[in-house]
Design an enzyme around this catalytic site. Structure first.
Site, PDB file in Angstrom:
ATOM      1  CB  SER A  76      -0.968   0.002   1.186  1.00  0.00           C
ATOM      2  OG  SER A  76      -1.947  -0.996   1.018  1.00  0.00           O
ATOM      3  CB  THR A 104      -4.633  -5.045   6.084  1.00  0.00           C
ATOM      4  OG1 THR A 104      -4.704  -6.351   5.503  1.00  0.00           O
ATOM      5  CG2 THR A 104      -3.434  -4.955   7.004  1.00  0.00           C
ATOM      6  CE  LYS A 145      -9.510  -5.918   5.323  1.00  0.00           C
ATOM      7  NZ  LYS A 145      -9.650  -6.719   4.082  1.00  0.00           N
ATOM      8  CG  ASP A 203     -11.054  -5.249   0.965  1.00  0.00           C
ATOM      9  OD1 ASP A 203     -10.036  -4.720   0.471  1.00  0.00           O
ATOM     10  OD2 ASP A 203     -11.104  -5.658   2.131  1.00  0.00           O
ATOM     11  N   GLY A 251     -14.175 -16.763   5.558  1.00  0.00           N
ATOM     12  CA  GLY A 251     -13.760 -15.751   6.530  1.00  0.00           C
ATOM     13  C   GLY A 251     -14.249 -14.367   6.154  1.00  0.00           C
ATOM     14  NE  ARG A 281      -9.059 -27.139   5.309  1.00  0.00           N
ATOM     15  CZ  ARG A 281      -8.486 -26.232   4.544  1.00  0.00           C
ATOM     16  NH1 ARG A 281      -8.859 -24.967   4.628  1.00  0.00           N
ATOM     17  NH2 ARG A 281      -7.546 -26.568   3.678  1.00  0.00           N
ATOM     18  CE1 TYR A 296       0.707  -7.611  -1.257  1.00  0.00           C
ATOM     19  CE2 TYR A 296      -1.650  -7.780  -0.871  1.00  0.00           C
ATOM     20  CZ  TYR A 296      -0.422  -7.229  -0.563  1.00  0.00           C
ATOM     21  OH  TYR A 296      -0.326  -6.302   0.448  1.00  0.00           O
ATOM     22  N   GLY A 321      -4.026 -11.499  -6.098  1.00  0.00           N
ATOM     23  CA  GLY A 321      -4.754 -10.390  -5.508  1.00  0.00           C
ATOM     24  C   GLY A 321      -4.180  -9.025  -5.806  1.00  0.00           C
TER      25      GLY A 321
END
Length: 291
Positions: A29, A73, A77, A113, A138, A161, A226, A247
């Site tokens: 960033s 990040t 959040k 996002d 998530g 999962r 990324y 990403g």
């Protein structure tokens, strides 16, 4: 004193910004924002700081009027959402804020996002989707689901999962008019989709068999990772001779929306010299990192 569109009168010293998170050393960033501000002729500093959930409140309370905003990040959040006095629709839907604008009237929270995903997919010519898959359940999966809703999706398979982890996404899907179905990593045959968005951490363990099954019918892969590349999923897409994107595109476009917010107070208000700014940001991603 200066007047910035959408923000009213601000202190002439409101020129400091940072990205916060934990971990944070890998963040690209600062490069992206510095490139944009250079094009825009803004003498703004943009750094990074390691901040976890426990320390967020204290660090945030210490900010003075020299601070213009923050990028957030993981894992911040949710606490950033709580800290915002007003939020955009994307933030309200996802319960996640990754951008705080320190407006004199109170901190305003945004989720860029979602727009980052939408704009990154547009780079590959994907502007509408009927059926898609999300891998992982998530926080980032909620942004992926909202992004898919903006692309007109009708059905989304969520591969997780733990089936119980999909409950929140199922409820969000109902609000958005999307049928959300839960599937397992152990499934040997997944229904065909046009697009897969992977929201797993880069080092998440995924067996070759599971990854190959997903790649077989998964359409284009947008993997939000990324920092760890290739991932187990992107390697499977490569074996299947299918397109996989990291990403970085999402990162680029969500950062552009953040620059719009910090400059204009609105993620929908284009920048002056936006094409030039975006080009400079793309070039910044091609530069080597020192982290």
């Amino acid at each position: 004193m200066r007047r910035t569109p959408g923000l009213g009168v601000l202190s002439p010293h409101a020129t400091r910004l940072e990205v916060w998170g934990d971990p944070i050393a890998h963040s690209r960033s600062p490069q992206l924002h510095a490139a944009a501000y250079a094009v825009l002729g803004l003498d703004w500093s943009y750094g990074l700081r390691r901040v976890d959930e426990a320390s967020f409140a204290g660090e945030f309370a210490d900010l003075d009027d020299s601070w213009r905003g923050l990028s957030l990040t993981m894992p911040l959040k949710g606490v950033a959402f709580a800290a915002a006095s007003a939020r955009d629709r994307r933030a309200e839907l996802t319960g996640a804020v990754n951008t705080l604008l320190l407006d004199p009237a109170g901190p305003r929270g945004f989720n860029t996002d979602v727009g980052g995903i939408v704009r990154a997919l547009a780079d590959d010519g994907i502007t509408t989707v009927e059926r898609a898959r999300i891998v992982g359940a998530g926080a980032t999966a909620t942004s992926a689901l909202v992004a898919l809703s903006e692309l007109g999706v009708d059905e989304v398979d969520v591969v997780a999962r733990r089936p119980e982890a999909v409950t929140a996404l199922t409820e969000l899907g109902r609000r958005l008019g999307i049928a959300v179905r839960t599937t397992s990593f152990t499934a040997s045959d997944h229904g065909a989709v046009e697009l897969t968005i992977a929201t797993l951490p880069g080092d998440a363990p995924v067996t070759d068999a599971a990854a190959d099954a997903l790649a077989h019918s998964g359409g284009l892969l947008l993997d939000v990772v990324y920092g760890h590349w290739p991932t187990a999923l992107s390697a499977a897409w490569d074996r299947a001779d299918r397109v996989a994107r990291s990403g970085l595109g999402m990162l680029l476009h969500q950062a552009l929306l953040q620059v719009r917010i910090f400059r204009n107070g609105d993620p929908d208000a284009p920048l002056a010299n936006e094409a030039e700014s975006l080009g400079a940001m793309r070039r910044a991603l091609e530069e080597p990192t020192t982290a």
